[in-house]
Design a protein around this motif. Sequence first.
Motif, PDB file in Angstrom:
ATOM      1  N   PRO A 192      79.200  23.961  59.046  1.00  0.00           N
ATOM      2  CA  PRO A 192      80.272  24.134  58.231  1.00  0.00           C
ATOM      3  C   PRO A 192      80.553  23.289  57.674  1.00  0.00           C
ATOM      4  N   LEU A 193      81.254  23.204  56.546  1.00  0.00           N
ATOM      5  CA  LEU A 193      82.137  22.032  55.803  1.00  0.00           C
ATOM      6  C   LEU A 193      83.051  21.236  57.216  1.00  0.00           C
ATOM      7  N   TRP A 247      62.689  31.452  54.802  1.00  0.00           N
ATOM      8  CA  TRP A 247      63.029  32.753  54.669  1.00  0.00           C
ATOM      9  C   TRP A 247      61.748  32.979  55.095  1.00  0.00           C
ATOM     10  N   VAL A 248      60.617  33.136  53.728  1.00  0.00           N
ATOM     11  CA  VAL A 248      59.382  34.509  53.807  1.00  0.00           C
ATOM     12  C   VAL A 248      58.691  33.569  55.294  1.00  0.00           C
ATOM     13  N   ALA A 249      58.110  32.853  54.935  1.00  0.00           N
ATOM     14  CA  ALA A 249      57.366  32.076  56.519  1.00  0.00           C
ATOM     15  C   ALA A 249      57.729  31.905  57.840  1.00  0.00           C
ATOM     16  N   GLU A 250      59.168  31.198  57.690  1.00  0.00           N
ATOM     17  CA  GLU A 250      59.401  31.549  59.500  1.00  0.00           C
ATOM     18  C   GLU A 250      60.428  32.052  59.688  1.00  0.00           C
ATOM     19  N   GLN A 251      61.392  33.194  58.751  1.00  0.00           N
ATOM     20  CA  GLN A 251      62.685  33.801  58.959  1.00  0.00           C
ATOM     21  C   GLN A 251      63.154  33.508  59.016  1.00  0.00           C
ATOM     22  N   ALA A 252      63.678  31.840  58.631  1.00  0.00           N
ATOM     23  CA  ALA A 252      64.913  31.300  59.416  1.00  0.00           C
ATOM     24  C   ALA A 252      65.598  32.019  58.160  1.00  0.00           C
ATOM     25  N   ASP A 253      67.172  31.759  59.178  1.00  0.00           N
ATOM     26  CA  ASP A 253      68.346  32.194  58.174  1.00  0.00           C
ATOM     27  C   ASP A 253      68.309  30.269  57.964  1.00  0.00           C
ATOM     28  N   VAL A 254      68.652  30.409  57.023  1.00  0.00           N
ATOM     29  CA  VAL A 254      69.034  29.144  56.572  1.00  0.00           C
ATOM     30  C   VAL A 254      70.467  28.618  56.240  1.00  0.00           C
ATOM     31  N   ARG A 255      71.235  28.993  56.656  1.00  0.00           N
ATOM     32  CA  ARG A 255      72.372  28.984  56.675  1.00  0.00           C
ATOM     33  C   ARG A 255      73.409  28.276  57.765  1.00  0.00           C
ATOM     34  N   ALA A 256      72.376  28.402  58.893  1.00  0.00           N
ATOM     35  CA  ALA A 256      72.021  27.464  60.030  1.00  0.00           C
ATOM     36  C   ALA A 256      71.537  26.395  60.119  1.00  0.00           C
ATOM     37  N   ILE A 257      70.817  25.772  58.410  1.00  0.00           N
ATOM     38  CA  ILE A 257      70.099  24.824  58.709  1.00  0.00           C
ATOM     39  C   ILE A 257      71.408  23.282  58.557  1.00  0.00           C
ATOM     40  N   VAL A 258      72.675  23.848  58.011  1.00  0.00           N
ATOM     41  CA  VAL A 258      74.039  23.439  57.162  1.00  0.00           C
ATOM     42  C   VAL A 258      75.123  23.549  58.728  1.00  0.00           C
ATOM     43  N   THR A 297      80.838  15.821  58.203  1.00  0.00           N
ATOM     44  CA  THR A 297      81.008  13.715  58.885  1.00  0.00           C
ATOM     45  C   THR A 297      80.888  14.146  59.844  1.00  0.00           C
ATOM     46  N   GLY A 298      80.410  14.940  60.557  1.00  0.00           N
ATOM     47  CA  GLY A 298      80.480  15.237  62.866  1.00  0.00           C
ATOM     48  C   GLY A 298      80.926  15.597  62.776  1.00  0.00           C
ATOM     49  N   PRO A 299      81.117  15.586  64.072  1.00  0.00           N
ATOM     50  CA  PRO A 299      82.231  16.560  65.039  1.00  0.00           C
ATOM     51  C   PRO A 299      83.353  15.799  64.905  1.00  0.00           C
ATOM     52  N   ARG A 300      84.195  17.389  64.479  1.00  0.00           N
ATOM     53  CA  ARG A 300      86.124  16.680  64.783  1.00  0.00           C
ATOM     54  C   ARG A 300      86.024  16.374  66.297  1.00  0.00           C
TER      55      ARG A 300
END
Length: 126
Positions: free
Chosen positions: A114-115, A101-112, A119-122
């Motif tokens: 959705p549930l 968040w601080v160093a890269e201003q990355a939105d970590v929600r975009a790292i993972v 297990t991969g693409p639906r």
Amino acid sequence: VGPGFRLLTEGGPSAARRLAAAVPGVHVVKAFNLCHEGVWRMTPPIFDGQRLTVPICGDDEAALALARKLVRDMGCEPVAGGGLDRAGLLEATAALFIGLWVAEQADVRAIVPPLAYATGPRAESA
């Protein structure tokens, strides 16, 4: 990771384990460490229409039940993170996310993803 953000317990037990060892008989629960203190002042913490989920780690069921109640009373959703042996993972996640968040201003929600995609693409999107 980002400047000034590192896991202080690296190479050793988690802060939660250290506290439990320092005060025998106390029931330690690890929670509330993934957000800035200001988030906990929000009533309730809701982002993009979704309640904040709070991972909780601990070994004592009564202490965990109290922590889950506190999380719900704050308007959040508790999620079991495992026993206190997993508290170090929660601490490491916080150090990683804060650094990003601080160093890269990355939105970590975009790292993972959705549930539904954990297990991969639906089938309908493949």
